[in-house]
Motif scaffolding. Structure first.
Motif, PDB file in Angstrom:
ATOM      1  N   LYS A 353      14.785  11.497  44.171  1.00  0.00           N
ATOM      2  CA  LYS A 353      14.580  13.030  44.197  1.00  0.00           C
ATOM      3  C   LYS A 353      15.980  13.699  44.514  1.00  0.00           C
ATOM      4  N   LYS A 355      17.205  17.382  45.811  1.00  0.00           N
ATOM      5  CA  LYS A 355      16.440  18.499  46.313  1.00  0.00           C
ATOM      6  C   LYS A 355      17.566  19.591  46.478  1.00  0.00           C
ATOM      7  N   VAL A 366      12.525  20.352  45.715  1.00  0.00           N
ATOM      8  CA  VAL A 366      12.572  19.426  44.582  1.00  0.00           C
ATOM      9  C   VAL A 366      13.192  20.174  43.269  1.00  0.00           C
ATOM     10  N   GLY A 369      12.762  15.535  39.901  1.00  0.00           N
ATOM     11  CA  GLY A 369      11.755  14.887  40.555  1.00  0.00           C
ATOM     12  C   GLY A 369      11.815  13.412  40.476  1.00  0.00           C
ATOM     13  N   LYS A 370      12.946  13.024  39.620  1.00  0.00           N
ATOM     14  CA  LYS A 370      13.084  11.530  39.253  1.00  0.00           C
ATOM     15  C   LYS A 370      14.657  11.212  39.205  1.00  0.00           C
ATOM     16  N   GLU A 440      11.369  15.420  32.602  1.00  0.00           N
ATOM     17  CA  GLU A 440      12.030  14.611  33.264  1.00  0.00           C
ATOM     18  C   GLU A 440      12.759  13.526  32.657  1.00  0.00           C
TER      19      GLU A 440
END
Length: 465
Positions: A353, A355, A366, A369-370, A440
């Motif tokens: 992740k 941040k 976050v 997220g990926k 994403e």
């Protein structure tokens, strides 16, 4: 343009018909440094003052072949005046410099130009080649000769395992590391204008695995470890290099205040404090810290250096305790457009992740997220984080072991998050994961992929020149 080729304005008295004014004389001297007898001008039909402006507007990748045109072109391309003009015209370019480790732990640098997507291999870092016989003789006589001559062994000045990397004033710096089981204090500088390495003034103490950061156009170095009779000893000291003078100065040592609060002497002796990162953020140096007893690390917040007061203070609790860490306690972070980002990796595939730190709420959030990173457990640095061109970049290896550079726009993600937040009142909570999944797949874009064989990632830096 005239002021570029002249010295600072001075009063010029009356002159006769044969005397050349001082500023004009300086201008002619500057221009003559770019010419040679075979070709008196950079571009035959143009004054050099115009030619140098044309060169300053060219993409920097063309300078590699431009040096071979003539001696005058080589002199112009390797002059600081050309790069001052690039700054004036807003033509500076950000290149990514990646340090890799190949067989026998040799270090190798590669530069990536995102404009042309071309790679340039830097000259080898300083090294000394010995044959097997030479090595045996040297190993037996080195200490004796050094004691007789009062000189340092050349091998004690080479870039080593555990060296730190920094950038300041348009140059790369390689600092310290381990050599023959000892932490060294040597410093090497790479000048991209001259395309060469040189040794500069050493640090005050030998350090390995220290952390670097830039603040007010000065290079700060904190922490690291040295090797003593009892093994590795963490360092609290800090120092700063002024690239204009080439002189190192002392900085107050980190207090490691959290380490002083351990409940028992046993824990204090077993858990050693160490700096695990450093980032220049909002005019201060932020240094996250950990307590370690190899191979275990415990996060204990961090400390912040304020150059105005020349002192350290404890890091806000949310910032320090939530700062993501990768293996061996190292914390990858970068500032893009004034915002602090950190990579929060995971032991499973495709689950890292990104941040962002909210300084008003003192919390990490976050924003991506990926992160599709591979889990190469046998690698010291399976992934790196960099910020340039106003975007985030993750450097890692793919399933084919090619080094890839992935790019994401954090501003786009922040805008998307803000839009989703404003629309949350009119949508059910069950719809949120579905919306996130739609965003994403398009976050990361591979801008480059290259096979460096068995080379392993070590570090990276960005130079804007």
């Amino acid at each position: 343009m005239g002021q570029f080729f002249s010295v600072a304005s001075t009063k010029v008295g009356s002159t006769d018909g044969n005397e050349v004014p001082g500023c004009e004389m300086c201008k002619r001297q500057r221009m003559s440094s770019f010419t040679d007898g075979e070709n008196p001008r950079l571009i035959p039909t143009l004054p050099d003052e115009i030619s140098i402006q044309i060169l300053a507007r060219l993409p920097r990748i063309y300078y590699l072949k431009g040096k071979a045109v003539s001696r005058s072109w080589r002199s112009a391309i390797m002059s600081s005046e050309l790069y001052d003009l690039r700054k004036e015209f807003g033509k500076t370019e950000e290149w990514l410099y990646i340090l890799t480790k190949v067989e026998d732990d040799k270090l190798s640098w590669h530069a990536y130009d995102p404009w042309s997507q071309a790679w340039q291999r830097l000259p080898p870092m300083p090294d000394i080649a010995y044959g097997e016989e030479d090595k045996r003789v040297f190993s037996g006589l080195a200490d004796v000769l050094r004691s007789w001559l009062g000189r340092r062994c050349p091998l004690d000045r080479l870039p080593c395992c555990g060296c730190a990397i920094g950038v300041v004033d348009g140059c790369l710096y390689v600092l310290g590391g381990f050599s023959k089981a000892s932490a060294v204090k040597c410093v090497w500088r790479f000048d991209p204008i001259l395309n060469s390495w040189s040794e500069v003034e050493s640090m005050s103490v030998g350090r390995a695995y220290c952390k670097t950061g830039i603040l007010n156009n000065k290079l700060f170095v904190v922490g690291g470890v040295s090797r003593g009779r009892g093994g590795l000893t963490p360092l609290q000291s800090a120092e700063v290099l002024d690239p204009c003078t080439g002189i190192w100065s002392e900085v107050p040592s980190m207090p490691f205040s959290r380490a002083q609060m351990l409940p028992t002497a046993f824990l204090a002796d077993m858990l050693k404090p160490i700096a695990t990162g450093m980032t220049s953020y909002r005019g201060k140096l932020c240094v996250p810290q950990s307590l370690y007893s190899w191979p275990f690390f415990v996060d204990v917040g961090g400390e912040i250096y304020d150059p105005l007061t020349n002192s350290w203070s404890e890091m806000p609790s949310g910032m320090g305790e939530g700062w993501p860490a990768r293996q061996a306690g190292t914390k990858l972070s970068v500032v893009v457009d004034g915002e602090l980002y950190a990579l929060d990796p995971s032991t499973s595939l495709d689950s890292g992740k990104i941040k962002i730190y909210d300084h008003q709420e003192d919390v990490w959030k976050v924003v991506i997220g990926k992160v599709p990173i591979q889990d190469f457990t046998d690698s010291e640095s399976p992934y790196l984080l960099a910020g340039f061109l106003g975007k985030l970049h993750v450097i890692t290896k793919d399933a084919s072991h090619d080094i890839v550079i992935m790019q994401a726009d954090p501003n786009h993600q922040l805008d998307s998050a803000s839009s989703q937040s404003s629309a949350s009142s009119s949508t059910s909570s069950q719809d949120q994961p579905e919306s996130s999944e739609e965003v994403e797949p398009d976050v990361w874009r591979i801008i480059c992929s290259r096979n460096f064989g068995s080379a392993e990632l070590v570090s990276c830096q960005v130079l804007d020149i």
